[in-house]
Design a protein around this motif. Structure first.
Motif, PDB file in Angstrom:
ATOM      1  N   UNK A  79       0.836  -1.204   0.000  1.00 55.17           N
ATOM      2  CA  UNK A  79       0.000   0.000   0.000  1.00 55.17           C
ATOM      3  C   UNK A  79       0.871   1.255   0.000  1.00 55.17           C
ATOM      4  N   UNK A  80       1.976   1.209   0.717  1.00 52.39           N
ATOM      5  CA  UNK A  80       2.841   2.387   0.798  1.00 52.39           C
ATOM      6  C   UNK A  80       3.358   2.807  -0.575  1.00 52.39           C
ATOM      7  N   UNK A  81       3.502   1.841  -1.491  1.00 51.94           N
ATOM      8  CA  UNK A  81       4.023   2.171  -2.820  1.00 51.94           C
ATOM      9  C   UNK A  81       3.040   3.031  -3.607  1.00 51.94           C
ATOM     10  N   UNK A  82       1.761   2.952  -3.269  1.00 49.66           N
ATOM     11  CA  UNK A  82       0.765   3.782  -3.952  1.00 49.66           C
ATOM     12  C   UNK A  82       0.977   5.255  -3.645  1.00 49.66           C
ATOM     13  N   UNK A  83       1.521   5.521  -2.456  1.00 52.76           N
ATOM     14  CA  UNK A  83       1.806   6.911  -2.070  1.00 52.76           C
ATOM     15  C   UNK A  83       3.159   7.355  -2.604  1.00 52.76           C
ATOM     16  N   UNK A  84       4.178   6.519  -2.424  1.00 51.66           N
ATOM     17  CA  UNK A  84       5.520   6.930  -2.843  1.00 51.66           C
ATOM     18  C   UNK A  84       5.631   7.071  -4.363  1.00 51.66           C
ATOM     19  N   UNK A  85       4.822   6.298  -5.093  1.00 52.03           N
ATOM     20  CA  UNK A  85       4.854   6.384  -6.557  1.00 52.03           C
ATOM     21  C   UNK A  85       3.997   7.522  -7.093  1.00 52.03           C
ATOM     22  N   UNK A  86       3.194   8.147  -6.228  1.00 48.98           N
ATOM     23  CA  UNK A  86       2.301   9.225  -6.656  1.00 48.98           C
ATOM     24  C   UNK A  86       0.982   8.747  -7.223  1.00 48.98           C
ATOM     25  N   UNK A  87       0.714   7.434  -7.157  1.00 50.16           N
ATOM     26  CA  UNK A  87      -0.531   6.910  -7.726  1.00 50.16           C
ATOM     27  C   UNK A  87      -1.765   7.479  -7.033  1.00 50.16           C
ATOM     28  N   UNK A  88      -1.721   7.585  -5.727  1.00 49.78           N
ATOM     29  CA  UNK A  88      -2.884   8.094  -4.997  1.00 49.78           C
ATOM     30  C   UNK A  88      -3.171   9.530  -5.404  1.00 49.78           C
ATOM     31  N   UNK A  89      -2.141  10.378  -5.411  1.00 48.29           N
ATOM     32  CA  UNK A  89      -2.337  11.784  -5.783  1.00 48.29           C
ATOM     33  C   UNK A  89      -2.849  11.917  -7.217  1.00 48.29           C
ATOM     34  N   UNK A  90      -2.305  11.110  -8.130  1.00 49.03           N
ATOM     35  CA  UNK A  90      -2.760  11.186  -9.521  1.00 49.03           C
ATOM     36  C   UNK A  90      -4.211  10.744  -9.649  1.00 49.03           C
ATOM     37  N   UNK A  91      -4.594   9.737  -8.896  1.00 42.59           N
ATOM     38  CA  UNK A  91      -5.973   9.254  -8.945  1.00 42.59           C
ATOM     39  C   UNK A  91      -6.936  10.316  -8.428  1.00 42.59           C
ATOM     40  N   UNK A  92      -6.589  10.927  -7.304  1.00 42.37           N
ATOM     41  CA  UNK A  92      -7.438  11.975  -6.737  1.00 42.37           C
ATOM     42  C   UNK A  92      -7.556  13.149  -7.704  1.00 42.37           C
ATOM     43  N   UNK A  93      -6.438  13.561  -8.283  1.00 43.73           N
ATOM     44  CA  UNK A  93      -6.470  14.699  -9.201  1.00 43.73           C
ATOM     45  C   UNK A  93      -7.295  14.388 -10.439  1.00 43.73           C
ATOM     46  N   UNK A  94      -7.222  13.146 -10.916  1.00 43.27           N
ATOM     47  CA  UNK A  94      -8.015  12.766 -12.093  1.00 43.27           C
ATOM     48  C   UNK A  94      -9.505  12.836 -11.797  1.00 43.27           C
ATOM     49  N   UNK A  95      -9.917  12.458 -10.586  1.00 36.27           N
ATOM     50  CA  UNK A  95     -11.330  12.533 -10.218  1.00 36.27           C
ATOM     51  C   UNK A  95     -11.770  13.992 -10.055  1.00 36.27           C
ATOM     52  N   UNK A  96     -10.873  14.828  -9.536  1.00 38.16           N
ATOM     53  CA  UNK A  96     -11.181  16.260  -9.445  1.00 38.16           C
ATOM     54  C   UNK A  96     -11.347  16.848 -10.840  1.00 38.16           C
ATOM     55  N   UNK A  97     -10.402  16.527 -11.728  1.00 31.22           N
ATOM     56  CA  UNK A  97     -10.438  17.067 -13.088  1.00 31.22           C
ATOM     57  C   UNK A  97     -11.673  16.598 -13.845  1.00 31.22           C
ATOM     58  N   UNK A  98     -12.155  15.406 -13.517  1.00 33.00           N
ATOM     59  CA  UNK A  98     -13.334  14.865 -14.202  1.00 33.00           C
ATOM     60  C   UNK A  98     -14.637  15.451 -13.665  1.00 33.00           C
ATOM     61  N   UNK A  99     -14.565  16.269 -12.616  1.00 34.18           N
ATOM     62  CA  UNK A  99     -15.752  16.923 -12.076  1.00 34.18           C
ATOM     63  C   UNK A  99     -16.582  16.072 -11.148  1.00 34.18           C
ATOM     64  N   UNK A 100     -15.998  15.008 -10.578  1.00 37.77           N
ATOM     65  CA  UNK A 100     -16.759  14.097  -9.725  1.00 37.77           C
ATOM     66  C   UNK A 100     -16.539  14.362  -8.234  1.00 37.77           C
ATOM     67  N   UNK A 101     -15.915  15.480  -7.899  1.00 42.13           N
ATOM     68  CA  UNK A 101     -15.649  15.775  -6.494  1.00 42.13           C
ATOM     69  C   UNK A 101     -16.190  17.147  -6.128  1.00 42.13           C
ATOM     70  N   UNK A 102     -16.282  17.401  -4.840  1.00 42.72           N
ATOM     71  CA  UNK A 102     -16.649  18.729  -4.355  1.00 42.72           C
ATOM     72  C   UNK A 102     -16.099  18.903  -2.942  1.00 42.72           C
ATOM     73  N   UNK A 103     -15.962  20.167  -2.539  1.00 41.39           N
ATOM     74  CA  UNK A 103     -15.474  20.503  -1.201  1.00 41.39           C
ATOM     75  C   UNK A 103     -16.661  20.812  -0.300  1.00 41.39           C
ATOM     76  N   UNK A 104     -16.627  20.291   0.919  1.00 40.58           N
ATOM     77  CA  UNK A 104     -17.677  20.564   1.904  1.00 40.58           C
ATOM     78  C   UNK A 104     -17.086  20.394   3.293  1.00 40.58           C
ATOM     79  N   UNK A 105     -17.268  21.440   4.127  1.00 41.73           N
ATOM     80  CA  UNK A 105     -16.780  21.415   5.514  1.00 41.73           C
ATOM     81  C   UNK A 105     -15.290  21.094   5.580  1.00 41.73           C
ATOM     82  N   UNK A 106     -14.560  21.591   4.620  1.00 46.03           N
ATOM     83  CA  UNK A 106     -13.114  21.414   4.619  1.00 46.03           C
ATOM     84  C   UNK A 106     -12.636  20.070   4.124  1.00 46.03           C
ATOM     85  N   UNK A 107     -13.562  19.204   3.711  1.00 47.33           N
ATOM     86  CA  UNK A 107     -13.197  17.873   3.225  1.00 47.33           C
ATOM     87  C   UNK A 107     -13.453  17.784   1.720  1.00 47.33           C
TER      88      UNK A 107
END
Length: 560
Positions: free
Chosen positions: A266-294
């Protein structure tokens, strides 16, 4: 019936229907009647076709049965066909068709029931334990189910990979490190100063002792880790403790005779940047929103059935646990595993919809039902009529190693694979140790050993290979031949339905058919040709029992 016989009868039915009902598009299905007296194989095709053909179902069924019996391709395959009930057609195979299974088993041996290899790649992820303690009975059930499913897929020609996902990041690993640190400083688990969320098993003391001794440990797929002995270096303690427990889990899996093709951290998902890239791709696709700081993912709008949107990044920072799971499954897909199966406990049920939602939101063309899940219920262990909950090694639960030490690997593997994954299961230690018909492992292995005793006793060598199977006509012989012919279909269905328990049930039934035949007929008689034929049937039965036990990871002893 054998697969080729199934194909042949299906073609016969289709040919007759083409004559009776031109341009039909019926799907022809065959199944074994629940009552043996009704025949060997049945079809409801006439009932399906009656409305379109505007004919009485029984009348149409009789026409189909007559057509099959009169067809030249039915010779040597079908002995009779009868119409029953509202329009079922019950077929009886010829004696020669039943006896043909012996040639198939003799020719194919260990590969009897296997299909040709193809390019389908299947990734099965199972066990996937946090490296925070010994493997428990829930992991044991996953190990038995997962390895058997892999073996079943291999019989169907698939290219199968076994993967273990190590959750080596997060709060649990931190709690492990501070637990080892506390024990190394002499703080006992019942001391108020011991971490509230710490691990209290005796294995923590073992890790602490070796850390202070500056020991070196190495997991099967990792580099050697030498302890520094520095109690103020929590990161060093963490690295050593994780490596120590990964090695311990490796030893548990070796005792279970289970080897993985890949370990994914699991740690390799963070060190390789996979988690950050996945989150950014979902943001870019318009499937996320901010609420109460989350940061939230709109899972409710992604078609996977989630009942509410889910937090991805918490307001205080850090990702929720399903986010790296999404990134991990993208990695599976990109590695070319377009069929993936996860075997997990039922407590993971809530993650299914949100992981699939994250995958859908990425727009990578991943199917909505990817990955497939097999969710199993936990196991209760009983001994001397009472539930066993405590392990000296783990402190609060029964471990995989405990089970193996108590009853042996064969019993552990069979017992944990013999029930549907989603059913409650009680592992009865006393039953697993008993030498009785009630113990399925003993009953099946005894059938195999009994056959080999018989073969040794009568020095049955190669002369039985050419024995005439047409002499095998007793009712118990026909029943056993029928059972052996079912085996390839059992493998196909068990693999398709991710259900190794179906094979376990079949093995129990096969052993029962053998014992019934053995008790009803003398194997060696005055007629040497008949005796040789019966020894040939016994040898074939032993071969298939050994094959089936092997797919469950269970041995087939020749002596007991």
């Amino acid at each position: 019936m054998l697969p080729e016989q199934h194909t042949r009868l299906t073609a016969l039915l289709r040919a007759v229907l083409d004559t009776l009902i031109p341009d039909h598009s019926l799907e022809i299905t065959l199944e074994r009647p629940k009552v043996a007296a009704h025949g060997d194989v049945a079809s409801n095709v006439a009932m399906q076709a009656a409305r379109a053909a505007r004919r009485n179902p029984r009348e149409l069924a009789q026409a189909v049965a007559d057509g099959v019996l009169s067809h030249p391709d039915a010779a040597g395959l079908i002995a009779s066909a009868e119409v029953a009930g509202p329009g079922f057609i019950n077929f009886r195979l010829s004696a020669a068709a039943h006896q043909a299974v012996l040639d198939a088993i003799q020719a194919q041996g260990e590969r009897y029931g296997h299909r040709p290899a193809h390019d389908q790649r299947v990734l099965v992820e199972f066990v996937s334990a946090n490296p925070t303690g010994p493997l428990h009975v829930g992991h044991a059930r996953q190990a038995a189910l997962g390895d058997s499913i892999c073996r079943l897929f291999a019989t169907q020609g698939a290219q199968v990979s076994r993967e273990f996902y190590y959750n080596d990041a997060g709060n649990q690993i931190h709690n492990l490190a501070i637990s080892v640190q506390a024990r190394a400083r002499g703080i006992e688990p019942d001391d108020p100063a011991f971490p509230a969320d710490g691990y209290r098993g005796e294995y923590i003391q073992d890790i602490a002792r070796d850390y202070l001794a500056r020991a070196t440990v190495q997991a099967s797929d990792g580099d050697p880790i030498q302890a520094s002995g520095d109690l103020d270096d929590l990161d060093a303690i963490r690295r050593f403790a994780v490596a120590y427990l990964r090695r311990e889990q490796d030893l548990d899996l070796q005792a279970f005779d289970l080897r993985f093709d890949n370990y994914y951290l699991e740690s390799s998902l963070y060190t390789s940047g996979r988690v950050e890239r996945t989150v950014q791709a979902l943001i870019d696709a318009g499937h996320t929103y901010e609420l109460d700081g989350a940061l939230w993912l709109r899972t409710t709008g992604l078609g996977t059935g989630d009942d509410k949107d889910r937090v991805m990044r918490k307001s205080e920072g850090g990702y929720t646990y399903f986010v790296p799971d999404v990134a991990y499954h993208v990695a599976k897909w990109e590695r070319g595993f377009h069929q993936a199966i996860n075997i997990q406990g039922t407590d993971h049920h809530g993650t299914i919809a949100r992981v699939r939602a994250g995958l859908q939101g990425l727009g990578l063309g991943i199917p909505a039902d990817y990955p497939a899940y097999v969710l199993h219920k936990m196991v209760r262990v009983m001994r001397d009529g009472a539930e066993v909950k405590i392990s000296k090694r783990a402190g609060s639960y029964v471990t995989l190693r405990d089970l193996i030490d108590w009853v042996g690997r064969d019993a552990v593997r069979f017992f944990l694979a013999q029930r549907r994954a989603d059913s409650e299961f009680v592992f009865d230690i006393d039953l697993a140790l008993s030498h009785s018909e009630e113990n399925p492992v003993y009953y099946i292995q005894y059938a195999h050993a009994r056959i080999h005793s018989l073969l040794r006793q009568h020095d049955a060598g190669s002369q039985t290979q050419a024995a005439d199977p047409s002499l095998l006509t007793a009712s118990t012989e026909i029943s056993l031949l029928q059972r052996l012919a079912e085996y390839p279909g059992v493998l196909t269905q068990a693999a398709r339905e991710l259900a190794p328990h179906q094979l376990a049930f079949w093995l129990r039934d096969c052993a029962a058919d053998f014992h019934a035949w053995y008790n009803a007929e003398r194997i060696l008689v005055d007629d040497p040709a008949l005796g040789a034929a019966r020894l040939r049937l016994a040898r074939a039965t032993a071969q298939v029992i050994a094959n089936g036990l092997g797919l469950l990871g269970v041995s087939a002893p020749e002596r007991m």
